[in-house]
Design an enzyme around this catalytic site. Structure first.
Site, mmCIF file in Angstrom:
data_model
loop_
_atom_site.group_PDB
_atom_site.id
_atom_site.type_symbol
_atom_site.label_atom_id
_atom_site.label_comp_id
_atom_site.label_asym_id
_atom_site.label_seq_id
_atom_site.Cartn_x
_atom_site.Cartn_y
_atom_site.Cartn_z
ATOM 1 N N ASP A 38 0.842 -1.186 0.000
ATOM 2 C CA ASP A 38 0.000 0.000 0.000
ATOM 3 C C ASP A 38 0.882 1.243 0.000
ATOM 4 O OD1 ASP A 38 0.853 0.404 2.645
ATOM 5 O OD2 ASP A 38 -1.144 0.193 3.521
ATOM 6 N N HIS A 39 0.295 2.371 0.321
ATOM 7 C CA HIS A 39 0.992 3.656 0.292
ATOM 8 C C HIS A 39 2.127 3.783 1.309
ATOM 9 C CE1 HIS A 39 -2.553 3.793 2.893
ATOM 10 N NE2 HIS A 39 -1.789 4.501 3.704
ATOM 11 N N CYS A 99 2.672 -3.218 4.270
ATOM 12 C CA CYS A 99 1.798 -2.106 4.647
ATOM 13 C C CYS A 99 2.404 -1.475 5.898
ATOM 14 C CB CYS A 99 0.343 -2.531 4.836
ATOM 15 S SG CYS A 99 -0.063 -3.448 6.338
ATOM 16 N N SER A 132 1.752 -1.447 9.243
ATOM 17 C CA SER A 132 2.027 -2.335 10.373
ATOM 18 C C SER A 132 2.340 -3.757 9.934
ATOM 19 C CB SER A 132 0.827 -2.376 11.331
ATOM 20 O OG SER A 132 -0.246 -3.092 10.731
ATOM 21 N N GLY A 133 2.011 -4.080 8.702
ATOM 22 C CA GLY A 133 2.161 -5.446 8.209
ATOM 23 C C GLY A 133 1.013 -6.350 8.606
ATOM 24 N N ASN A 134 0.193 -5.909 9.534
ATOM 25 C CA ASN A 134 -0.894 -6.751 10.040
ATOM 26 C C ASN A 134 -2.064 -6.868 9.082
ATOM 27 O OD1 ASN A 134 -0.218 -7.801 12.689
ATOM 28 N ND2 ASN A 134 -0.109 -5.669 13.329
ATOM 29 N N HIS A 162 9.779 -23.224 10.545
ATOM 30 C CA HIS A 162 8.793 -23.870 11.407
ATOM 31 C C HIS A 162 7.364 -23.800 10.878
ATOM 32 C CE1 HIS A 162 11.451 -23.589 15.273
ATOM 33 N NE2 HIS A 162 12.099 -24.092 14.224
ATOM 34 N N ARG A 214 6.387 0.767 8.606
ATOM 35 C CA ARG A 214 6.557 1.841 9.592
ATOM 36 C C ARG A 214 7.388 1.410 10.805
ATOM 37 N NH1 ARG A 214 0.706 3.467 8.335
ATOM 38 N NH2 ARG A 214 1.047 4.967 6.664
ATOM 39 N N ARG A 219 8.769 -32.537 12.728
ATOM 40 C CA ARG A 219 7.751 -32.268 13.745
ATOM 41 C C ARG A 219 6.891 -31.058 13.409
ATOM 42 N NH1 ARG A 219 12.304 -29.525 15.882
ATOM 43 N NH2 ARG A 219 11.751 -27.648 17.049
#
Length: 143
Positions: free
Chosen positions: A8-9, A65, A67-69, A98, A109, A132
């Site tokens: 995004d921006h 983005c 926050s990446g969230n 993993h 940011r 595993r």
């Protein structure tokens, strides 16, 4: 390797640096990202990258983005996608080792451009350990 990238921006400058590195290493890059700092909606770009990964059109994805969230949440709505929010190269390595992550999500940011490039290099050069971890990865998908 085929890699899709979307941002995004908050991330045009991150994308440019990452794409330049990827192309210098001979990777085929599909760019869905914003090229300006004008406000856009991150889900549009997260979904585009995730569709490529989910459908096998890309080996890996990169989403960026603020926050990446939000962009990771959008990407993770797609089958076969395991988008991991990473803020250090160590987290990027563990996401691959993993969790067999196939999309790296970068918080523009909260990381520097050199850090982001290093995380992508680590992500792409780290193999899934299997063993595993495979049973746990199998339990991630709800389908």
């Amino acid at each position: 390797m085929k890699i899709s990238i979307g941002n995004d921006h908050a991330g045009p400058d991150y994308k440019i640096a990452i794409v330049n590195m990827l192309k210098a290493k001979g990777h085929d890059v599909t760019n869905y990202g914003a090229d300006t700092f004008d406000s856009v909606d991150y889900p549009d770009f997260g979904h585009a990258v995730a569709i490529d990964v989910s459908e096998g059109k890309a080996d890996f994805g990169i989403v960026i983005c603020g926050s990446g969230n939000g962009i990771a949440m959008s990407a993770n709505k797609h089958p076969k996608v395991r988008a991991a929010l990473c803020w250090t190269k160590e987290i990027a390595a563990l996401a691959r080792q993993h969790n067999n992550a196939n999309i790296i999500s970068i918080p523009a940011r909260f990381t520097s451009i050199p850090q982001a490039v290093e995380m992508v290099e680590t992500f792409l050069n780290t193999d899934f350990e299997g063993g595993r971890h495979q049973n746990r990865v199998n339990k991630i998908a709800c389908q």
